[in-house]
Design an enzyme around this catalytic site. Structure first.
Site, PDB file in Angstrom:
ATOM      1  N   HIS A  97       0.833  -1.197   0.000  1.00 62.86           N
ATOM      2  CA  HIS A  97       0.000   0.000   0.000  1.00 62.86           C
ATOM      3  C   HIS A  97       0.872   1.252   0.000  1.00 62.86           C
ATOM      4  O   HIS A  97       1.962   1.268   0.593  1.00 62.86           O
ATOM      5  CB  HIS A  97      -0.902   0.033   1.240  1.00 62.86           C
ATOM      6  CG  HIS A  97      -1.736  -1.197   1.408  1.00 62.86           C
ATOM      7  ND1 HIS A  97      -2.618  -1.647   0.451  1.00 62.86           N
ATOM      8  CD2 HIS A  97      -1.815  -2.085   2.440  1.00 62.86           C
ATOM      9  CE1 HIS A  97      -3.208  -2.744   0.881  1.00 62.86           C
ATOM     10  NE2 HIS A  97      -2.746  -3.033   2.076  1.00 62.86           N
ATOM     11  N   ARG A 191      -1.305  -4.878  -6.215  1.00 67.08           N
ATOM     12  CA  ARG A 191      -0.968  -6.302  -6.241  1.00 67.08           C
ATOM     13  C   ARG A 191       0.395  -6.504  -6.894  1.00 67.08           C
ATOM     14  O   ARG A 191       0.635  -6.063  -8.019  1.00 67.08           O
ATOM     15  CB  ARG A 191      -2.020  -7.111  -7.006  1.00 67.08           C
ATOM     16  CG  ARG A 191      -3.365  -7.196  -6.326  1.00 67.08           C
ATOM     17  CD  ARG A 191      -4.226  -8.299  -6.969  1.00 67.08           C
ATOM     18  NE  ARG A 191      -5.623  -8.093  -6.587  1.00 67.08           N
ATOM     19  CZ  ARG A 191      -6.555  -7.600  -7.380  1.00 67.08           C
ATOM     20  NH1 ARG A 191      -6.237  -7.256  -8.615  1.00 67.08           N
ATOM     21  NH2 ARG A 191      -7.784  -7.450  -6.953  1.00 67.08           N
TER      22      ARG A 191
END
Length: 324
Positions: A97, A191
């Site tokens: 993140h 991802r």
């Protein structure tokens, strides 16, 4: 007398989800592939609804916008925290993140620092937590060459473990794990790797390699915890984290636990047991009792200065940090 705000859960279907939010927590689920219970959320992708009292039926984002006095007139355009319960029936994607600066610039929302309390874990369960690349160039090369065993660090986990996952940390929750996640109010996930899985339409799920390389902390840093415990008879408060984003605690109740506010408002989710939350009005010496069961989530607004919990329960609580 100010009442706590009890919140209705919002369920999110995931490719890796299962049905343990029903079998373990008793929730009535819309499918058997539910991966997340957004227990306390004002994020637009899943907003909690108040279930009791004066504000019954109102959304948490509406309360933040129109009744900031409930939250000590805290600053900020968005309610800063999000509490989830996750059921990983299968491995989650390997992901990372951004921090606030990158998230706001590229995604128009906060970054995502989070932390995990392991509610349950099957024997042999592991998470991915960190990486072995020594430079950003090596990170990019190892991802390109799909050297996942060389790149990714695996850590065994068990019930009751706690992990701090700052933005920039490569991570993944493994199969057979349930967690209580406290995080910034963000839904931005990059991802890195997804085991070549396909979605329901047979398409490979999107990866975000460049963004992942951009935001990953290199070399990886092990997050340091300074866990402290304060006992009240057989009950206790365990402090796991105090960060600029959030402070996180475990309330372990064996009989009675007396508590008081340390911040403008407090979030709490019952992860085990049953009991009662008692709010007392110092002026009138009156009190109100609220039933607590496994899966109950609530916010204690700013006017509730003291409370006690009675019963046999485990509760994970949080409050905004100094920068939230």
């Amino acid at each position: 007398m100010q009442q706590p705000l009890f919140l209705k859960p919002v369920f999110q279907e995931k490719i890796w989800g299962g049905d343990r939010l029903h079998t373990v927590f008793g929730f009535d689920l819309p499918s058997n592939k539910i991966g997340e219970d957004w227990a306390i959320s004002a994020h637009p992708h899943g907003v909690s609804t108040v279930e009791n009292g004066e504000f019954s039926g109102q959304k948490l984002d509406e309360l933040w916008a129109n009744h900031r006095e409930l939250f000590g007139n805290a600053k900020g355009d968005v309610f800063p925290l999000l509490t989830k319960i996750l059921d990983a029936e299968d491995d989650l994607s390997v992901q990372v993140h951004p921090d606030d600066t990158y998230g706001l610039a590229h995604e128009g929302e906060l970054g995502k620092t989070e932390c995990w309390y392991i509610i349950d874990a099957e024997p042999g369960s592991t998470i991915i937590y960190g990486h072995n690349a020594k430079s950003r160039e090596e990170l990019e090369e190892m991802i390109k060459e799909e050297r996942w065993d060389d790149l990714l660090k695996k850590v065994p986990v068990k019930k009751g473990d706690f992990f701090y996952v700052p933005s920039g940390t490569i991570h993944a929750i493994g199969k057979g794990i349930m967690i209580l996640e406290t995080q910034q109010s963000s839904d931005t996930t990059y991802r890195v790797y997804d085991y070549d899985r396909k979605d329901d339409q047979g398409n490979a799920r999107e990866l975000h390699i460049q963004q992942s390389v951009d935001v990953t902390t290199v070399p990886a840093k092990d997050a340091q915890l300074s866990i402290q415990q304060q006992n009240q008879g057989k009950s206790s408060v365990i402090t796991y984290l105090k960060t600029p984003f959030f402070n996180v605690y475990e309330w372990q109740v064996k009989g009675v636990l007396n508590l008081k506010k340390n911040a403008p408002y407090t979030l709490a989710t019952v992860i085990d047991g049953v009991g009662h939350l008692i709010i007392e009005d110092a002026d009138t010496i009156k009190s109100e009792s609220y039933e607590l069961t496994k899966g109950t989530s609530f916010i204690l607004p700013t006017d509730i200065a003291k409370w006690r919990v009675e019963g046999d329960l485990t509760i994970i609580a949080s409050e905004p940090g100094i920068d939230a």
